[in-house]
Structures are given as C-alpha cells and as structure tokens.
Design a protein around this motif. Structure first.
Motif, PDB file in Angstrom:
ATOM      1  N   GLY A 138     -24.785  28.331 -17.765  1.00  0.00           N
ATOM      2  CA  GLY A 138     -23.758  29.002 -17.147  1.00  0.00           C
ATOM      3  C   GLY A 138     -23.771  30.311 -17.305  1.00  0.00           C
ATOM      4  N   LEU A 139     -22.916  31.163 -16.765  1.00  0.00           N
ATOM      5  CA  LEU A 139     -22.827  32.716 -16.518  1.00  0.00           C
ATOM      6  C   LEU A 139     -22.737  33.363 -18.217  1.00  0.00           C
ATOM      7  N   LYS A 140     -23.766  34.300 -18.603  1.00  0.00           N
ATOM      8  CA  LYS A 140     -23.365  34.709 -19.869  1.00  0.00           C
ATOM      9  C   LYS A 140     -22.300  35.462 -20.059  1.00  0.00           C
ATOM     10  N   SER A 141     -21.875  36.236 -18.956  1.00  0.00           N
ATOM     11  CA  SER A 141     -20.836  37.264 -19.061  1.00  0.00           C
ATOM     12  C   SER A 141     -19.677  36.185 -19.234  1.00  0.00           C
ATOM     13  N   LEU A 142     -19.619  34.909 -18.736  1.00  0.00           N
ATOM     14  CA  LEU A 142     -18.425  34.241 -18.891  1.00  0.00           C
ATOM     15  C   LEU A 142     -18.371  33.573 -20.320  1.00  0.00           C
ATOM     16  N   GLN A 143     -19.600  33.605 -20.650  1.00  0.00           N
ATOM     17  CA  GLN A 143     -19.680  32.698 -22.127  1.00  0.00           C
ATOM     18  C   GLN A 143     -19.089  33.903 -23.214  1.00  0.00           C
ATOM     19  N   GLU A 144     -19.624  35.092 -23.151  1.00  0.00           N
ATOM     20  CA  GLU A 144     -19.027  36.034 -23.766  1.00  0.00           C
ATOM     21  C   GLU A 144     -17.428  36.575 -23.823  1.00  0.00           C
ATOM     22  N   GLU A 145     -17.012  36.260 -22.479  1.00  0.00           N
ATOM     23  CA  GLU A 145     -15.577  36.264 -22.252  1.00  0.00           C
ATOM     24  C   GLU A 145     -14.633  35.171 -23.006  1.00  0.00           C
ATOM     25  N   ALA A 146     -15.512  33.805 -22.843  1.00  0.00           N
ATOM     26  CA  ALA A 146     -14.891  32.847 -23.560  1.00  0.00           C
ATOM     27  C   ALA A 146     -14.921  33.137 -25.320  1.00  0.00           C
ATOM     28  N   GLY A 147     -16.063  33.491 -25.624  1.00  0.00           N
ATOM     29  CA  GLY A 147     -16.157  33.943 -27.165  1.00  0.00           C
ATOM     30  C   GLY A 147     -15.034  34.819 -27.667  1.00  0.00           C
ATOM     31  N   LYS A 148     -14.687  35.729 -26.835  1.00  0.00           N
ATOM     32  CA  LYS A 148     -13.657  36.854 -27.159  1.00  0.00           C
ATOM     33  C   LYS A 148     -12.317  36.055 -27.226  1.00  0.00           C
ATOM     34  N   LEU A 149     -11.980  35.604 -26.050  1.00  0.00           N
ATOM     35  CA  LEU A 149     -10.881  34.500 -26.003  1.00  0.00           C
ATOM     36  C   LEU A 149     -10.716  33.654 -27.027  1.00  0.00           C
ATOM     37  N   GLU A 150     -11.794  32.997 -27.389  1.00  0.00           N
ATOM     38  CA  GLU A 150     -11.798  32.107 -28.515  1.00  0.00           C
ATOM     39  C   GLU A 150     -11.229  32.848 -29.846  1.00  0.00           C
ATOM     40  N   GLU A 151     -11.778  33.960 -30.141  1.00  0.00           N
ATOM     41  CA  GLU A 151     -11.248  34.635 -31.455  1.00  0.00           C
ATOM     42  C   GLU A 151      -9.548  35.090 -31.125  1.00  0.00           C
ATOM     43  N   GLN A 152      -9.382  35.563 -30.127  1.00  0.00           N
ATOM     44  CA  GLN A 152      -7.820  35.485 -29.945  1.00  0.00           C
ATOM     45  C   GLN A 152      -7.057  34.674 -30.074  1.00  0.00           C
ATOM     46  N   ILE A 153      -7.629  33.374 -29.442  1.00  0.00           N
ATOM     47  CA  ILE A 153      -6.729  32.140 -29.697  1.00  0.00           C
ATOM     48  C   ILE A 153      -6.663  31.549 -31.041  1.00  0.00           C
ATOM     49  N   GLN A 154      -7.765  31.905 -31.842  1.00  0.00           N
ATOM     50  CA  GLN A 154      -7.985  31.423 -33.045  1.00  0.00           C
ATOM     51  C   GLN A 154      -6.951  32.217 -34.109  1.00  0.00           C
ATOM     52  N   PHE A 155      -7.026  33.342 -33.804  1.00  0.00           N
ATOM     53  CA  PHE A 155      -6.001  34.492 -34.516  1.00  0.00           C
ATOM     54  C   PHE A 155      -4.500  34.072 -34.054  1.00  0.00           C
ATOM     55  N   LYS A 156      -4.185  33.480 -32.991  1.00  0.00           N
ATOM     56  CA  LYS A 156      -2.883  33.185 -32.641  1.00  0.00           C
ATOM     57  C   LYS A 156      -2.591  31.832 -33.318  1.00  0.00           C
ATOM     58  N   LYS A 157      -3.643  30.772 -33.310  1.00  0.00           N
ATOM     59  CA  LYS A 157      -3.443  29.762 -33.710  1.00  0.00           C
ATOM     60  C   LYS A 157      -3.084  29.854 -35.460  1.00  0.00           C
ATOM     61  N   GLU A 158      -3.718  30.869 -36.199  1.00  0.00           N
ATOM     62  CA  GLU A 158      -3.558  31.017 -37.355  1.00  0.00           C
ATOM     63  C   GLU A 158      -2.160  31.718 -37.677  1.00  0.00           C
ATOM     64  N   THR A 159      -1.774  32.663 -36.822  1.00  0.00           N
ATOM     65  CA  THR A 159      -0.391  33.345 -36.903  1.00  0.00           C
ATOM     66  C   THR A 159       0.601  32.193 -36.590  1.00  0.00           C
ATOM     67  N   VAL A 160       0.545  31.435 -35.685  1.00  0.00           N
ATOM     68  CA  VAL A 160       1.543  30.387 -35.424  1.00  0.00           C
ATOM     69  C   VAL A 160       1.515  29.399 -36.738  1.00  0.00           C
ATOM     70  N   TYR A 161       0.454  29.105 -37.164  1.00  0.00           N
ATOM     71  CA  TYR A 161       0.408  27.974 -38.303  1.00  0.00           C
ATOM     72  C   TYR A 161       1.042  28.619 -39.316  1.00  0.00           C
ATOM     73  N   ASN A 162       0.789  29.892 -39.880  1.00  0.00           N
ATOM     74  CA  ASN A 162       1.177  30.434 -41.028  1.00  0.00           C
ATOM     75  C   ASN A 162       2.758  30.597 -40.698  1.00  0.00           C
ATOM     76  N   PHE A 163       3.215  31.005 -39.828  1.00  0.00           N
ATOM     77  CA  PHE A 163       4.602  31.079 -39.425  1.00  0.00           C
ATOM     78  C   PHE A 163       5.375  29.718 -39.439  1.00  0.00           C
ATOM     79  N   GLN A 164       4.791  28.645 -38.822  1.00  0.00           N
ATOM     80  CA  GLN A 164       5.421  27.217 -39.173  1.00  0.00           C
ATOM     81  C   GLN A 164       5.425  26.937 -40.688  1.00  0.00           C
ATOM     82  N   GLU A 165       4.359  27.120 -41.228  1.00  0.00           N
ATOM     83  CA  GLU A 165       4.480  26.899 -42.713  1.00  0.00           C
ATOM     84  C   GLU A 165       5.547  27.705 -43.248  1.00  0.00           C
ATOM     85  N   LYS A 166       5.754  29.025 -43.004  1.00  0.00           N
ATOM     86  CA  LYS A 166       6.549  29.456 -43.778  1.00  0.00           C
ATOM     87  C   LYS A 166       8.012  29.214 -43.317  1.00  0.00           C
ATOM     88  N   LEU A 167       8.405  28.920 -42.414  1.00  0.00           N
ATOM     89  CA  LEU A 167       9.570  28.409 -41.756  1.00  0.00           C
ATOM     90  C   LEU A 167       9.931  27.127 -42.435  1.00  0.00           C
TER      91      LEU A 167
END
Length: 348
Positions: free
Chosen positions: A100-129
């Motif tokens: 695959g394209l390396k540039s797309l792999q890098e883009e996917a890596g950044k997006l994965e970090e963002q989604i992981q952060f969102k996932k943790e944010t949502v999980y922590n919020f759900q737990e607190k709620l």
C-alpha cells in the motif's frame, strides 16, 4: 498462405490496440484514485481503484490501493457512528497493507491515534455517567448536582460527547424533580411538625388550665381559723357544734377543725398530741416535724397519702387533715402545699 498471414497480422494489431486501450484506462483510473486520496475522498478513490482492477484484475498495486481506500472510508464512517473498535480494525488493515501507499499508512496511523483518544474519552465519560446514575440521590444530592455540572462542561468541550447530552439532561431533570419532591416533603414535614407543636402547646395549656386550681375560703368563727380549699370540692353539712368543716370529691378529702386543750388533763403540751398521733399511726411515717407550737405528720397507708398539720396553744388547737390517692401526688401535692402555706390559725 498469404491470406492466412494477413489475418494473423490483423488479429495481432487488434490485440495490441486493445492492450494499449486497457493500459490507458487502467492508468487513468489509478491516477484519479491517487488524486481522490490526496483530497481525502476515500470512497471515491476506492471506486477508481476498483475500476483499475477491472482493467487489470491481478494488479497487486491496484488491489492494495483499493483495500486501503476502502478501509479508510470504512474507518471514518465507523468512527462517525461511534464504533471505534471497527474503525481501529479497518485502520489496522490500511497500516499493514504491504504494497500500500506509505503516505496513506501514515495518515491511517494518525487517524488511529485520534480515534483511540476519542475512544478513551467516550469510555471515561460513559463510566463517569454510569457512576453518577448509580448514586443515591437521598444520600448524595449535592455530589450528584456537582457531577452533573462537570459532565455538562465535559460535553461542551468535546463534540464527540454531544450524543450524551440527552442522558445528562434526563439525569438533571431527575435531580430537579427529586429536589422539588424533597422540598415538598420538607414543607409537609415542617407543617406537620408545626401543627404537632401547636397541638402540644394547646395540650400543655389545657393541662395547665386543669392544674390551675381556684380556691374558696372557709372561716371558722368558733375557733378563729380559716382555710383555703379548691372551689370544685363539695362541702359536707357542718357539724352542729361548729368546730370545723369537711370538703371532698371522689379522691381528695380535707377536714379542718378546732378544739380546746387542757380539758381532760391539765398541763397538756404539744408533745402530748404529737406522740399520741405517732402511736395511733400504724403505717410508716414518710415525713414528721415538731416545733414549739405546731407539728406535721405525713404517711402513706394502703395507697392513701395522709397529711396532718396541728397548731397548739394553752387553751385551743387548730388542725387540718388532707388525704388523697398516693398515685395522684403530682396533682394533689401542690394543693396540699398551698393549703398548708395559707392556713390561718388563731392559736398564735
């Protein structure tokens, strides 16, 4: 023979033309797919790479690019729907695509970090709620109120949590309803407490009114004494010799009388009468006092309290005797004290 060779030549030229056309369509689709990737239009890019595969079905590069574009589109869609696990799995396919394209792999890596952060944010919020929802409002009212405010502030600062605003709003409404019910219950309890206090006050007044005793005065002309007695008592017919009077109800009896001293025996003293009374009393004496001119004896006999006070001089005596049920000491004790303190004798 020449005719056969000519036909073969025509076929070869046709194949070369078709191949040239196929290569052109393939490259065009690949180029358009790359342009779409640059524009981050992954769904459109996947369509172009799929078109390229139709021109060259076994092309590894087109296949790799297609998978990357498709999974990037799937990842973004899943993330927008809050399905972070699915999004991360799709991004993993993009990142691990060897051709695959390396540039797309890098883009996917950044997006994965963002989604992981969102996932943790949502999980922590759900737990607190859920923690806030589980708190007992009766015991943790102010804590829940504070936590709701923090939840609202967290939603305000994170767009991905906006879908939870309805949950927090319902929780807030429950808290407000509880507060209103609690205030209503408190007002009702305060009102009942106030009414009960008024009832108790009225009862006390009524009881005090019952305890308030009005008195009448009886004066004995023959022996010169006077006694105050409760006005609700009945006065018995006085004796013909006029030596005293008797007042009574079904519990209380007061007998006041006078007499002469030193008639039977000369040289009588107050001790003569005092000790004669002591000898005649068979019950244990609770209180007794002897002075130069009066004495008091009080005792309990068969559940009846008897109080006698006797005044003495050389020619006459004045005396009164009060009797009532010992169980009614609280009621009749003060009456006895009043009579004893207001009795006027002629022996002084």
């Amino acid at each position: 023979m020449k005719k056969q060779l000519f036909i073969q030549l025509i076929v070869s030229l046709a194949l070369l033309t078709l191949a040239a056309c196929s290569n052109h369509e393939y490259q065009k689709a690949m180029d358009q797919g790359i342009e779409s990737l640059a524009e981050k239009d992954y769904h459109k890019a996947a369509l172009y790479f799929e078109l390229a595969l139709r021109e060259q079905a076994n092309d590894e590069q087109a296949s790799a690019y297609y998978e990357q574009a498709k999974e990037m589109a799937n990842a973004i869609e899943a993330a927008n729907q809050g399905n972070f696990e699915k999004a991360i799995n799709s991004l993993s396919v993009v990142i691990n695509q060897k051709k695959g394209l390396k540039s797309l792999q890098e883009e996917a890596g950044k997006l994965e970090e963002q989604i992981q952060f969102k996932k943790e944010t949502v999980y922590n919020f759900q737990e607190k709620l859920e923690q806030v929802k589980s708190l007992n409002l009766e015991e943790n009212y102010y804590k829940v109120k504070e936590e709701i405010q923090l939840l609202e502030e967290t939603i305000y600062s994170n767009d991905i949590l906006s879908t939870y605003q309805a949950d927090v709003t319902r929780l807030k409404e429950q808290l407000e309803l509880f507060s209103k019910e609690k205030d209503k219950a408190k007002k009702k309890a305060d009102q009942m407490k106030k009414e009960e206090a008024l009832k108790q006050e009225e009862a006390k007044k009524e009881e005090a009114k019952k305890k308030q005793v009005s008195y009448q005065v009886y004066q004995n002309a023959r022996f010169g004494f006077s006694i105050q007695y409760p006005s609700d008592l009945t006065m018995a017919p006085p004796p013909t010799n006029g030596d005293g009077a008797r007042f009574y109800n079904n519990e209380l009896e007061i007998v006041a009388f006078g007499g002469h001293t030193n008639i039977i025996d000369s040289g009588e003293t107050i001790e003569t009468y005092y000790y004669q009374d002591i000898v005649n009393i068979s019950a244990p004496i609770g209180y007794q006092r002897l002075t130069d001119d009066w004495y008091v004896i009080s005792y309990n006999e068969n559940g009846t309290t008897v109080y006698k006070k006797f005044f003495f001089d050389d020619s006459t005596f004045n005396s009164f005797i009060i009797s009532y049920p010992a169980s009614k000491q609280e009621q009749y004790g003060p009456i006895t004290d009043h009579i004893a303190s207001t009795f006027i004798t002629d022996t002084y």
